[in-house]
Design a protein around this motif. Structure first.
Motif, PDB file in Angstrom:
ATOM      1  N   ILE A 121       0.838  -1.208   0.000  1.00 51.71           N
ATOM      2  CA  ILE A 121       0.000   0.000   0.000  1.00 51.71           C
ATOM      3  C   ILE A 121       0.870   1.253   0.000  1.00 51.71           C
ATOM      4  CG2 ILE A 121      -1.662   1.327   1.358  1.00 51.71           C
ATOM      5  CD1 ILE A 121      -2.915  -1.329   2.192  1.00 51.71           C
ATOM      6  N   ASN A 122       1.912   1.245   0.842  1.00 56.41           N
ATOM      7  CA  ASN A 122       2.783   2.414   0.912  1.00 56.41           C
ATOM      8  C   ASN A 122       3.595   2.615  -0.362  1.00 56.41           C
ATOM      9  OD1 ASN A 122       2.349   3.954   3.252  1.00 56.41           O
ATOM     10  ND2 ASN A 122       3.226   2.315   4.499  1.00 56.41           N
ATOM     11  N   ASN A 123       4.029   1.526  -0.993  1.00 59.92           N
ATOM     12  CA  ASN A 123       4.723   1.650  -2.271  1.00 59.92           C
ATOM     13  C   ASN A 123       3.820   2.272  -3.315  1.00 59.92           C
ATOM     14  OD1 ASN A 123       6.999   0.532  -1.237  1.00 59.92           O
ATOM     15  ND2 ASN A 123       6.664  -1.511  -2.108  1.00 59.92           N
ATOM     16  N   PHE A 124       2.562   1.871  -3.257  1.00 57.11           N
ATOM     17  CA  PHE A 124       1.575   2.396  -4.204  1.00 57.11           C
ATOM     18  C   PHE A 124       1.374   3.898  -3.980  1.00 57.11           C
ATOM     19  CE2 PHE A 124      -2.896   2.957  -5.611  1.00 57.11           C
ATOM     20  CZ  PHE A 124      -2.717   2.583  -6.931  1.00 57.11           C
ATOM     21  N   LEU A 125       1.228   4.287  -2.705  1.00 57.83           N
ATOM     22  CA  LEU A 125       1.071   5.704  -2.376  1.00 57.83           C
ATOM     23  C   LEU A 125       2.285   6.491  -2.848  1.00 57.83           C
ATOM     24  CD1 LEU A 125      -0.421   5.551   1.233  1.00 57.83           C
ATOM     25  CD2 LEU A 125      -1.600   6.202  -0.861  1.00 57.83           C
ATOM     26  N   ASP A 126       3.453   5.893  -2.658  1.00 56.19           N
ATOM     27  CA  ASP A 126       4.705   6.517  -3.073  1.00 56.19           C
ATOM     28  C   ASP A 126       4.694   6.786  -4.578  1.00 56.19           C
ATOM     29  OD1 ASP A 126       6.707   7.354  -1.477  1.00 56.19           O
ATOM     30  OD2 ASP A 126       8.110   5.768  -2.064  1.00 56.19           O
ATOM     31  N   MET A 127       4.228   5.774  -5.313  1.00 57.98           N
ATOM     32  CA  MET A 127       4.191   5.873  -6.763  1.00 57.98           C
ATOM     33  C   MET A 127       3.301   7.042  -7.201  1.00 57.98           C
ATOM     34  SD  MET A 127       3.870   2.299  -8.757  1.00 57.98           S
ATOM     35  CE  MET A 127       2.170   2.574  -9.261  1.00 57.98           C
ATOM     36  N   LEU A 128       2.213   7.240  -6.450  1.00 55.26           N
ATOM     37  CA  LEU A 128       1.289   8.328  -6.797  1.00 55.26           C
ATOM     38  C   LEU A 128       1.785   9.675  -6.279  1.00 55.26           C
ATOM     39  CD1 LEU A 128      -2.124   6.614  -5.946  1.00 55.26           C
ATOM     40  CD2 LEU A 128      -1.112   6.918  -8.201  1.00 55.26           C
ATOM     41  N   GLY A 129       2.927   9.650  -5.595  1.00 53.64           N
ATOM     42  CA  GLY A 129       3.465  10.891  -5.057  1.00 53.64           C
ATOM     43  C   GLY A 129       2.807  11.327  -3.767  1.00 53.64           C
ATOM     44  N   LEU A 130       2.081  10.390  -3.127  1.00 49.75           N
ATOM     45  CA  LEU A 130       1.436  10.712  -1.853  1.00 49.75           C
ATOM     46  C   LEU A 130       2.356  10.321  -0.692  1.00 49.75           C
ATOM     47  CD1 LEU A 130      -2.088   9.344  -2.752  1.00 49.75           C
ATOM     48  CD2 LEU A 130      -1.519  11.744  -2.408  1.00 49.75           C
ATOM     49  N   PRO A 131       2.180  10.965   0.454  1.00 49.15           N
ATOM     50  CA  PRO A 131       3.035  10.608   1.593  1.00 49.15           C
ATOM     51  C   PRO A 131       2.726   9.203   2.105  1.00 49.15           C
ATOM     52  CG  PRO A 131       1.323  12.128   2.274  1.00 49.15           C
ATOM     53  CD  PRO A 131       1.231  12.043   0.778  1.00 49.15           C
ATOM     54  N   ARG A 132       3.750   8.545   2.643  1.00 51.52           N
ATOM     55  CA  ARG A 132       3.560   7.217   3.215  1.00 51.52           C
ATOM     56  C   ARG A 132       2.767   7.311   4.521  1.00 51.52           C
ATOM     57  NH1 ARG A 132       7.025   3.044   1.681  1.00 51.52           N
ATOM     58  NH2 ARG A 132       8.214   3.577  -0.183  1.00 51.52           N
ATOM     59  N   LEU A 133       2.022   6.248   4.818  1.00 48.09           N
ATOM     60  CA  LEU A 133       1.247   6.232   6.061  1.00 48.09           C
ATOM     61  C   LEU A 133       1.841   5.171   6.981  1.00 48.09           C
ATOM     62  CD1 LEU A 133      -2.278   6.083   4.411  1.00 48.09           C
ATOM     63  CD2 LEU A 133      -1.243   8.109   5.411  1.00 48.09           C
TER      64      LEU A 133
END
Lengths: 273, 270
Positions: A121-133
């Motif tokens: 999930i965090n890798n995916f967020l990273d890919m979208l340029g969103l901060p990690r949770l």
């Protein structure tokens, strides 16, 4: 004459169940009331139970929250299933049951892979340029694990009750002027009560006693009662304290299911299978 | 309303199946990390069949679940017939006894049995190793029995007793009437009890974890030991194969049931 003979068929079963369910519980009581070192009678373990009350409360809280979430998200699924064609119902029922047959250890481990800091999930967020949770090692992750593992235990009893609701009752309510919400609140919901109660029990009991889910998804300070009992037996070597904790857990569960059965008025014990 | 329920249902199924999809995907991964897909390979499946110990563990699990569910099914069916004939008060007590392992958390069932075995084994018989294959088998039979009883009892209650009486009037002995009339009538309950106890037993981790000794370990217990360290990716391949197997079995069972129902309907209609 014949009647007497077939009654005898139940004797080996009664004997088996007494030896392997009742007597073991007496042995638990025996261990709980003896000292771990001397083996003499002692109430020390019982007194020490107070130390573990926070873990008990946490377990109860988490599993109640999980059971309620399961109810809220499971109900629409069960309702939808119950109104599908018979073939689709069978297929969906199978799809709900299938996860229950697969190793819950590995399925929980997959959640670790999904939720961890460098997880999917965090890798995916990273890919979208969103901060990690930070998802894992939180109370939310433990509750998610419980909901995920025990949701089928909510959906299946709910479905089996909803599918039996007589459709004419709903039509009658509509004819008498109820709107959709009223029909649901006054007819469908009260009639699904037995399913709701057994669903809550079936989620609550395994959730309150789990040790693997909190172990993998929780942080070190989120300790549930199951974790403590497991440690007493497998690592701490204080089986006597573990026995006392098991005893309290068992009483807790029997009181809870007793209350549920009282509400449901179900005499035969109501485990839908 | 129905549309909203449909969307929720789809989302819930994604939620239920996503972690399993992750595991299945991991079984084709060249890398060891579940979170990084590095490349596609079938190697993990080859590794499963090369790993003797993994196959032994699966074999152990199958031995325990087949034996315990078979014993529980036969034992439970006869017991249900006996319980059915008990007086109402006694029957209620026995059903209460049956519900203890159903209601008790698995961890308590596991611990109570393990304490019993250790107590009898080491304190009374003086054995050093009191947890063996036999204690594991006893534990599995014990938690399987209630599933059989609870599946067979309703069928017995639904059954028309005059059928048995008719068989006896026509000269059957009680034993013959049981095998010729009662047994076929309650068969669906027996089968679902057997299937349920088999799957419960195959996948049981918590109870086995507490009653298992060192000489006979089942797959779920060893998987737990694996998950404490870095998990070998071949476990994912094994998971995928078991998933497929169970999926196919369930579909076949469903299709057979559908065909049976169709046949029943045609017979009733004709």
């Amino acid at each position: 004459m014949k009647k007497n003979k077939s009654v005898l068929l139940s004797a080996p079963y009664i004997l088996w169940m007494v030896i392997f369910t009742l007597i073991p519980l007496c042995v638990v009581l025996y261990y709980a009331l003896t000292d771990v070192e001397t083996g003499a009678f002692s109430v020390k373990n019982m007194e020490n139970l107070v130390l573990y009350l926070p873990a008990f409360w946490r377990s109860i809280l988490y599993s109640l929250v999980s059971a309620l979430i399961c109810l809220v998200i499971g109900y629409p699924v069960a309702y939808y299933m119950a109104h599908c064609s018979p073939t689709a119902q069978k297929f969906l029922y199978m799809l709900v049951m299938l996860p229950m047959c697969m190793s819950f250890l590995l399925r929980t481990l997959a959640w670790v892979g999904l939720l961890q800091d460098t997880g999917i999930i965090n890798n995916f967020l990273d890919m979208l340029g969103l901060p990690r949770l930070s998802l894992i090692r939180t109370p939310g992750a433990v509750i998610l694990g419980m909901v995920y593992n025990y949701l089928p235990y909510m959906i299946l009893p709910l479905y089996s009750i909803i599918v039996k609701i007589d459709h004419r009752l709903i039509e009658a309510a509509e004819d008498l002027g109820c709107n959709g919400v009223q029909v649901f609140a006054r007819v469908v919901l009260p009639l699904s009560m037995p399913g709701i109660l057994s669903g809550i029990t079936m989620v609550f009991v395994p959730a309150v006693s789990t040790f693997y889910i909190s172990n993998k998804l929780g942080s070190t300070d989120i300790v549930l009662i199951g974790d403590i009992i497991e440690r007493q037996f497998k690592q701490g070597d204080n089986a006597n304290m573990g026995a006392a904790l098991s005893l309290l857990l068992m009483i807790l569960v029997f009181v809870c299911t007793g209350i549920m059965n009282r509400f449901g008025g179900d005499e035969e014990g109501g485990v839908p299978v | 309303m129905r549309k909203a329920n449909r969307i929720i249902t789809i989302l819930i199924f994604i939620f239920l199946y996503a972690p399993m999809a992750v595991l299945i995907l991991a079984s084709f991964n060249t890398g060891k990390d579940i979170t990084q897909f590095e490349g596609f390979t079938f190697m993990r499946y080859v590794e499963v069949f090369q790993d003797r110990s993994l196959l032994t563990l699966l074999g152990n699990s199958l031995i325990i679940s087949i034996l315990s569910s078979a014993i529980a099914t036969v034992f439970g069916t006869f017991s249900a017939v006996g319980i059915q004939r008990l007086g109402p008060k006694m029957r209620k007590t026995v059903m209460g006894l049956t519900n203890i392992p159903m209601t008790n958390p698995d961890i308590v069932t596991g611990i109570s049995l393990s304490l019993l075995f250790v107590f009898v084994g080491s304190k009374m018989l003086g054995q050093r190793n009191s947890l063996t294959f036999w204690t594991l088998l006893i534990a599995h039979i014990t938690f399987n029995l209630p599933y059989v009883i609870l599946n067979v009892m309703p069928k017995l209650q639904q059954m028309d007793n005059s059928l048995v009486e008719a068989a006896m009037d026509l000269g059957c002995t009680p034993t013959q009437s049981f095998f010729k009339v009662t047994l076929p009538e309650i068969m669906p309950g027996i089968i679902s009890g057997a299937i349920m106890s088999f799957t419960m037993s195959l996948d049981d981790f918590v109870i086995s974890y507490f009653v298992t000794g060192l000489d006979f370990i089942t797959l779920p217990v060893e998987i737990y030991n694996y998950t404490k360290k870095q998990l070998q990716p071949k476990i994912y391949a094994m998971f995928t194969m078991l998933f497929l197997l169970i999926f196919v079995l369930m579909v076949v069972m469903n299709l057979l049931q559908l065909r049976q129902e169709k046949a029943d309907r045609a017979r009733k209609g004709g």
